[in-house]
Design a protein around this motif. Structure first.
Motif, mmCIF file in Angstrom:
data_model
loop_
_atom_site.group_PDB
_atom_site.id
_atom_site.type_symbol
_atom_site.label_atom_id
_atom_site.label_comp_id
_atom_site.label_asym_id
_atom_site.label_seq_id
_atom_site.Cartn_x
_atom_site.Cartn_y
_atom_site.Cartn_z
ATOM 1 N N ILE B 94 0.858 -1.197 0.000
ATOM 2 C CA ILE B 94 0.000 0.000 0.000
ATOM 3 C C ILE B 94 0.893 1.246 0.000
ATOM 4 O O ILE B 94 1.824 1.357 0.804
ATOM 5 C CB ILE B 94 -0.946 0.009 1.216
ATOM 6 N N ARG B 95 0.603 2.124 -0.924
ATOM 7 C CA ARG B 95 1.376 3.365 -1.052
ATOM 8 C C ARG B 95 0.383 4.521 -1.216
ATOM 9 O O ARG B 95 -0.566 4.427 -1.998
ATOM 10 C CB ARG B 95 2.285 3.278 -2.270
ATOM 11 N N THR B 96 0.595 5.571 -0.476
ATOM 12 C CA THR B 96 -0.298 6.733 -0.564
ATOM 13 C C THR B 96 0.523 7.972 -0.928
ATOM 14 O O THR B 96 1.601 8.200 -0.358
ATOM 15 C CB THR B 96 -1.008 6.964 0.784
ATOM 16 N N GLU B 97 0.018 8.737 -1.894
ATOM 17 C CA GLU B 97 0.683 9.977 -2.306
ATOM 18 C C GLU B 97 -0.360 11.087 -2.427
ATOM 19 O O GLU B 97 -1.553 10.815 -2.574
ATOM 20 C CB GLU B 97 1.394 9.788 -3.657
ATOM 21 N N ASP B 98 0.141 12.318 -2.411
ATOM 22 C CA ASP B 98 -0.755 13.460 -2.643
ATOM 23 C C ASP B 98 -1.098 13.529 -4.131
ATOM 24 O O ASP B 98 -0.272 13.163 -4.980
ATOM 25 C CB ASP B 98 -0.065 14.769 -2.233
ATOM 26 N N ALA B 99 -2.298 14.007 -4.420
ATOM 27 C CA ALA B 99 -2.685 14.094 -5.828
ATOM 28 C C ALA B 99 -3.788 15.127 -6.015
ATOM 29 O O ALA B 99 -4.587 15.382 -5.114
ATOM 30 C CB ALA B 99 -3.168 12.730 -6.326
ATOM 31 N N ASP B 100 -3.780 15.722 -7.213
ATOM 32 C CA ASP B 100 -4.895 16.585 -7.634
ATOM 33 C C ASP B 100 -5.620 15.867 -8.765
ATOM 34 O O ASP B 100 -4.994 15.168 -9.563
ATOM 35 C CB ASP B 100 -4.372 17.936 -8.146
ATOM 36 N N PHE B 101 -6.929 16.055 -8.816
ATOM 37 C CA PHE B 101 -7.734 15.400 -9.858
ATOM 38 C C PHE B 101 -8.420 16.474 -10.697
ATOM 39 O O PHE B 101 -8.901 17.481 -10.157
ATOM 40 C CB PHE B 101 -8.788 14.484 -9.219
ATOM 41 N N GLU B 102 -8.477 16.229 -11.997
ATOM 42 C CA GLU B 102 -9.074 17.214 -12.907
ATOM 43 C C GLU B 102 -9.949 16.525 -13.939
ATOM 44 O O GLU B 102 -9.635 15.437 -14.421
ATOM 45 C CB GLU B 102 -7.990 17.975 -13.680
ATOM 46 N N THR B 103 -11.035 17.210 -14.273
ATOM 47 C CA THR B 103 -11.782 16.852 -15.478
ATOM 48 C C THR B 103 -11.781 18.112 -16.349
ATOM 49 O O THR B 103 -11.160 19.118 -15.975
ATOM 50 C CB THR B 103 -13.226 16.444 -15.150
ATOM 51 N N THR B 104 -12.497 18.054 -17.422
ATOM 52 C CA THR B 104 -12.513 19.241 -18.285
ATOM 53 C C THR B 104 -13.260 20.391 -17.640
ATOM 54 O O THR B 104 -13.061 21.549 -17.991
ATOM 55 C CB THR B 104 -13.187 18.899 -19.635
ATOM 56 N N VAL B 105 -14.110 20.076 -16.662
ATOM 57 C CA VAL B 105 -14.925 21.154 -16.072
ATOM 58 C C VAL B 105 -14.638 21.406 -14.592
ATOM 59 O O VAL B 105 -15.069 22.429 -14.055
ATOM 60 C CB VAL B 105 -16.434 20.853 -16.234
ATOM 61 N N ALA B 106 -13.951 20.495 -13.928
ATOM 62 C CA ALA B 106 -13.751 20.692 -12.478
ATOM 63 C C ALA B 106 -12.412 20.097 -12.061
ATOM 64 O O ALA B 106 -11.813 19.291 -12.783
ATOM 65 C CB ALA B 106 -14.881 20.028 -11.703
ATOM 66 N N SER B 107 -11.973 20.511 -10.872
ATOM 67 C CA SER B 107 -10.721 19.958 -10.334
ATOM 68 C C SER B 107 -10.781 19.958 -8.814
ATOM 69 O O SER B 107 -11.596 20.658 -8.207
ATOM 70 C CB SER B 107 -9.531 20.783 -10.819
ATOM 71 N N THR B 108 -9.916 19.144 -8.206
ATOM 72 C CA THR B 108 -9.804 19.121 -6.749
ATOM 73 C C THR B 108 -8.349 19.308 -6.375
ATOM 74 O O THR B 108 -7.454 18.905 -7.118
ATOM 75 C CB THR B 108 -10.263 17.778 -6.157
ATOM 76 N N ASN B 109 -8.126 19.934 -5.212
ATOM 77 C CA ASN B 109 -6.761 20.095 -4.709
ATOM 78 C C ASN B 109 -6.633 19.344 -3.393
ATOM 79 O O ASN B 109 -7.634 18.994 -2.759
ATOM 80 C CB ASN B 109 -6.458 21.577 -4.479
ATOM 81 N N ASP B 110 -5.396 19.137 -2.995
ATOM 82 C CA ASP B 110 -5.111 18.526 -1.686
ATOM 83 C C ASP B 110 -5.766 17.164 -1.526
ATOM 84 O O ASP B 110 -6.240 16.821 -0.434
ATOM 85 C CB ASP B 110 -5.570 19.442 -0.546
ATOM 86 N N GLY B 111 -5.823 16.392 -2.584
ATOM 87 C CA GLY B 111 -6.367 15.046 -2.490
ATOM 88 C C GLY B 111 -5.250 14.027 -2.269
ATOM 89 O O GLY B 111 -4.082 14.381 -2.077
ATOM 90 N N SER B 112 -5.644 12.780 -2.269
ATOM 91 C CA SER B 112 -4.644 11.718 -2.118
ATOM 92 C C SER B 112 -5.018 10.538 -2.995
ATOM 93 O O SER B 112 -6.200 10.367 -3.362
ATOM 94 C CB SER B 112 -4.553 11.273 -0.654
#
Lengths: 212, 394
Positions: B94-112
Motif C-alpha cells: 500500500i502506497r499513498t501519495e498526494d494528488a490533484d484530480f481534474e476533469t474538463t470542467v472541475a478539479s480538486t486540490n489537496d487530495g490523495s
C-alpha cells in the motif's frame, strides 16, 4: 482565660414513679431542661447514677440509649420539631418506622393517635397547614407512637397562646391519666397546677417539692 | 418510613436547591463521562478501523507508527515472499501519495491517491460501479466524485506529487470505474485508489516498486505470522494490530489520556465541593430536627444514613441525567475535533465502551460517599441536648 466547666445540675436525687405527673419549675438557666434531658437519656450526668425501671442506664452506649428512648421515652418539645415535608400521620409514624413496626400497623396506630389528640380529620395535612396548637398535639401523638412509659415535655405550651396552651395541657393531663408517667418543664403556672408533684429548681438544685 | 423515601422527602422539601444540585451533578457527570469516552476513544476507534480493513499485520520500514516512515523498496517482491509463508493468507503493498484530480470542467486540490499491489483484495469498499481490473483505472471516493461531478466511466486526469518521484510529473489520464469508501479518508477530502503500478506511472517513476507499508492477513494467528515475517530478515518492523495500537497508545494518544485524566479529576473535585456544600448547608439548617429525631430514638446510624442517602439521590439522579447529556456533548465535541485536517472520517475521539459506563458509575458513587462524609460527621457528632437548647434560645 478559658471558661471553666458549667455545672447545670448538682446534688439532685429524684425518682419518678410509674404513672406519676411531675412538673419542674424554676427561673431560666436553673437546670430544668438539663435535668429533663438527663431523664430522657439525651444528656449524661458527669457523676451519679441514672436508673430506668431499676436498671442502671448511666453507662449505656449511644445505640442502647437511642433504643431506650425509642421504646420507652417520649419527647414533646417547645418548638414541636415536626418534619415539614411529612403529613401529620407520617410524622406520627416516624418513631414506629424506626422501631420496625409494619406499615399497616403503624398507619393504623397513627390514625388512632391522631383521633386521640383530636386531629383525626387532619391526618393528611402537613405541619404548615396546622395551627401551633394542632402541631403540638401532633407532636404529642408522635411522642406516644411507641407507647412510652415516660413522657417528657419541655415547655410544651411555650409557643402557644393561653387558650391553645390550656387545650394542650388538658391533653397531656389525659395522657397521664391513661397511664403514662409525665414530667413537664414549664413556666406555665396553669400547666404546673395540673401536676401531682411540683419540683422547684434554683441554681441546678431542687429547692422545693410540693405534692398537690 | 425507610431511609431512602425519607431522604427523598428531605430533598423535595428544598426543590430549588436540590434541582440545582442535580443539574450540577448532571453537568459535571456529563463532562466526566465524555472524558472517560475520550481517554480510550481514539484507541478503540483506531482498533476498529484497523480491524475493518481486514488486515492483521502491518510491515513498515521504521519503528514508529503511524505514517511518515521511509518507503519499502522492492515492495512487490517482499509481499510475494510474505504471502508464501504458511501462516500468511495474503499480503498487499500500500502506497499513498498526494494528488490533484481534474476533469474538463472541475478539479480538486489537496487530495490523495492510494496505490495497492496484487495478491489481495484492496482495502476499500466499492459503493457503485466496479473494482479495478487493469492499469489506469481508478476508484474515487464519494467526495471526489461529487466535486468532479463524475460517475463510473468518466475520465479524470491525476497529477500526483510523490516523495522520491519526479518533481513535476505530467498528469495522467485514468478511467473512473467505481465510487468507493476508502479507509482513513478524511471528510471533505478527495481520495482515489488505483494499482501500485499505475500510481508509480502517475508519479513519473514507472519502474519504482515501493510501498509505505505491507498489509498482511494471517491464516488466524497474527503473532505466529508476525514472527515468521520477522524471520525473513528484511530489516523491517512488523506490527500486529494490537502492537500497532499499543505503539499509538504510547505515542500521540497519550496526550488525550492525560488531558482526560486531568479534566476528570477537576470535574470530580467540582462535584465533591458542590454536593458537600449543598448537604452541609441543608444539614445545618435542620440541626434542630435531627436532634429531635435523635431524642425520639433515632439511632446515630440512621441519621447518618439519611444524609448519605440524600447524597446518593442527588448524585444518582444527576448521574443518570448526565448520560444522555454526555452523549450529546460527545457527539458535538467529536464533530468539532473531526474538523481537524487529515482526520479519517471513520475515526472518532469519543467512543462508548461499557467499561466507561462502569468507571463513570463507580466514580460518581465514590463522589456521593466522599461528598457526604463531612455532613455525615456533623449529624453523627451532634450533641442532642445542646442542640435542642440552642434551637429554643435562637
Amino acid at each position: 482565660m478559658p471558661a471553666g466547666p458549667v455545672v447545670a445540675v448538682r446534688d439532685v436525687t429524684l425518682t419518678i414513679a410509674r404513672g406519676e405527673h411531675a412538673a419542674i419549675r424554676g427561673p431560666s438557666g436553673c437546670g430544668k431542661s438539663t435535668l429533663l434531658h438527663m431523664l430522657g437519656c439525651v444528656d449524661t450526668p458527669s457523676s451519679g447514677t441514672l436508673t430506668f425501671d431499676g436498671r442502671n442506664i448511666s453507662a449505656l452506649d449511644d445505640r442502647a440509649r437511642s433504643l431506650l428512648r425509642l421504646r420507652h421515652i417520649g419527647f414533646v418539645f417547645q418548638r414541636f420539631f415536626l418534619l415539614p415535608m411529612l403529613t401529620a400521620a407520617e410524622n406520627v409514624e416516624l418513631p414506629q418506622s424506626e422501631a420496625g413496626v409494619p406499615k399497616t400497623e403503624r398507619r393504623k396506630r397513627s390514625l388512632e393517635l391522631l383521633e386521640y389528640v383530636g386531629l383525626g380529620a387532619r391526618a393528611d395535612h402537613r405541619p404548615s397547614q396546622l395551627s401551633g396548637g394542632e402541631m403540638q398535639r401532633v407532636a404529642i401523638a408522635r411522642a406516644l407512637a411507641n407507647r412510652p412509659r415516660l413522657l417528657l415535655a419541655d415547655e410544651p405550651t411555650g409557643e402557644l397562646d393561653q387558650t391553645t396552651g390550656e387545650q394542650v395541657a388538658a391533653l397531656l393531663h389525659r395522657v397521664n391519666a391513661d397511664g403514662t408517667a409525665l414530667v413537664i418543664v414549664t413556666h406555665d403556672t396553669a400547666l404546673a397546677a395540673r401536676a401531682t408533684r411540683v419540683l422547684t429548681m434554683r441554681d441546678g438544685r431542687i429547692e422545693g417539692e410540693v405534692l398537690q | 418510613m425507610t431511609t431512602l423515601p425519607f431522604a427523598w422527602r428531605s430533598l423535595v422539601r428544598q426543590p430549588a436547591r436540590s434541582t440545582l444540585g442535580v443539574l450540577g451533578v448532571a453537568a459535571v457527570g456529563a463532562l466526566l463521562f465524555d472524558m472517560l469516552l475520550l481517554s480510550e476513544g481514539l484507541v478503540v476507534s483506531m482498533r476498529d478501523l484497523f480491524e475493518r480493513m481486514g488486515f492483521d499485520i502491518r510491515i513498515i520500514a521504521t519503528d514508529q507508527l503511524p505514517a511518515g516512515s521511509p518507503d519499502i523498496r522492492n515492495a512487490s517482491m517482499l509481499a510475494s515472499k510474505i504471502a508464501a509463508l504458511p501462516t500468511v493468507q495474503s499480503a498487499l503493498t500500500i502506497r499513498t501519495e498526494d494528488a490533484d484530480f481534474e476533469t474538463t470542467v472541475a478539479s480538486t486540490n489537496d487530495g490523495s491517491i492510494v496505490g495497492v499491489g496484487e495478491g489481495a483484495p484492496p482495502p476499500w469498499t466499492v459503493l457503485r460501479g466496479r473494482d479495478l481490473r487493469g492499469s489506469h483505472e481508478l476508484v474515487l471516493n464519494q467526495h471526489a466524485a461529487e466535486t468532479l461531478n463524475v460517475e463510473p466511466g468518466a475520465m479524470v486526469a491525476v497529477r500526483a506529487t510523490c516523495a522520491g518521484g519526479s518533481e513535476a510529473p505530467p498528469s495522467l489520464q485514468f478511467r473512473v470505474v467505481g465510487i468507493a469508501e476508502l479507509p482513513f479518508e478524511a471528510p471533505e477530502e478527495s481520495a482515489a485508489g488505483t494499482t501500485a503500478a499505475s500510481l508509480s506511472e502517475a508519479c513519473g517513476t514507472p519502474q519504482a516498486d515501493i510501498a509505505d507499508f505491507v498489509a498482511v492477513t494471517s491464516t488466524g494467528n497474527p503473532d505466529a505470522a508476525a514472527a515468521d515475517i520477522a524471520a525473513i530478515g528484511a530489516g523491517l518492523r512488523v506490527f500486529t494490530n494490537e502492537q500497532a495500537i499499543g505503539q499509538l497508545q504510547q505515542g500521540g494518544f497519550t496526550y488525550f489520556r492525560q488531558i482526560s485524566t486531568v479534566l476528570s479529576t477537576i470535574t470530580i473535585s467540582f462535584a465533591l465541593l458542590l454536593i458537600t456544600v449543598l448537604l452541609t448547608v441543608s444539614v445545618n439548617q435542620r440541626l434542630g430536627e435531627v436532634a429531635a429525631l435523635r431524642a425520639l430514638g433515632f439511632s446515630r446510624n440512621r441519621v447518618v444514613l439519611d444524609v448519605l442517602c440524600e447524597s446518593a439521590l442527588i448524585v444518582g439522579i444527576g448521574g443518570v441525567l448526565s448520560l444522555p447529556l454526555g452523549v450529546l456533548m460527545a457527539t458535538w465535541l467529536d464533530g468539532i475535533l473531526k474538523r481537524m485536517p487529515g482526520i479519517p472520517a471513520e475515526l472518532h475521539f469519543f467512543v462508548f465502551e461499557p467499561k466507561a459506563l462502569l468507571v463513570h458509575g463507580s466514580l460518581l458513587a465514590a463522589t456521593a460517599i466522599i461528598a457526604a462524609l463531612y455532613p455525615m460527621r456533623i449529624v453523627a457528632r451532634l450533641p442532642i441536648a445542646a442542640t435542642l437548647r440552642n434551637e429554643v434560645i435562637s
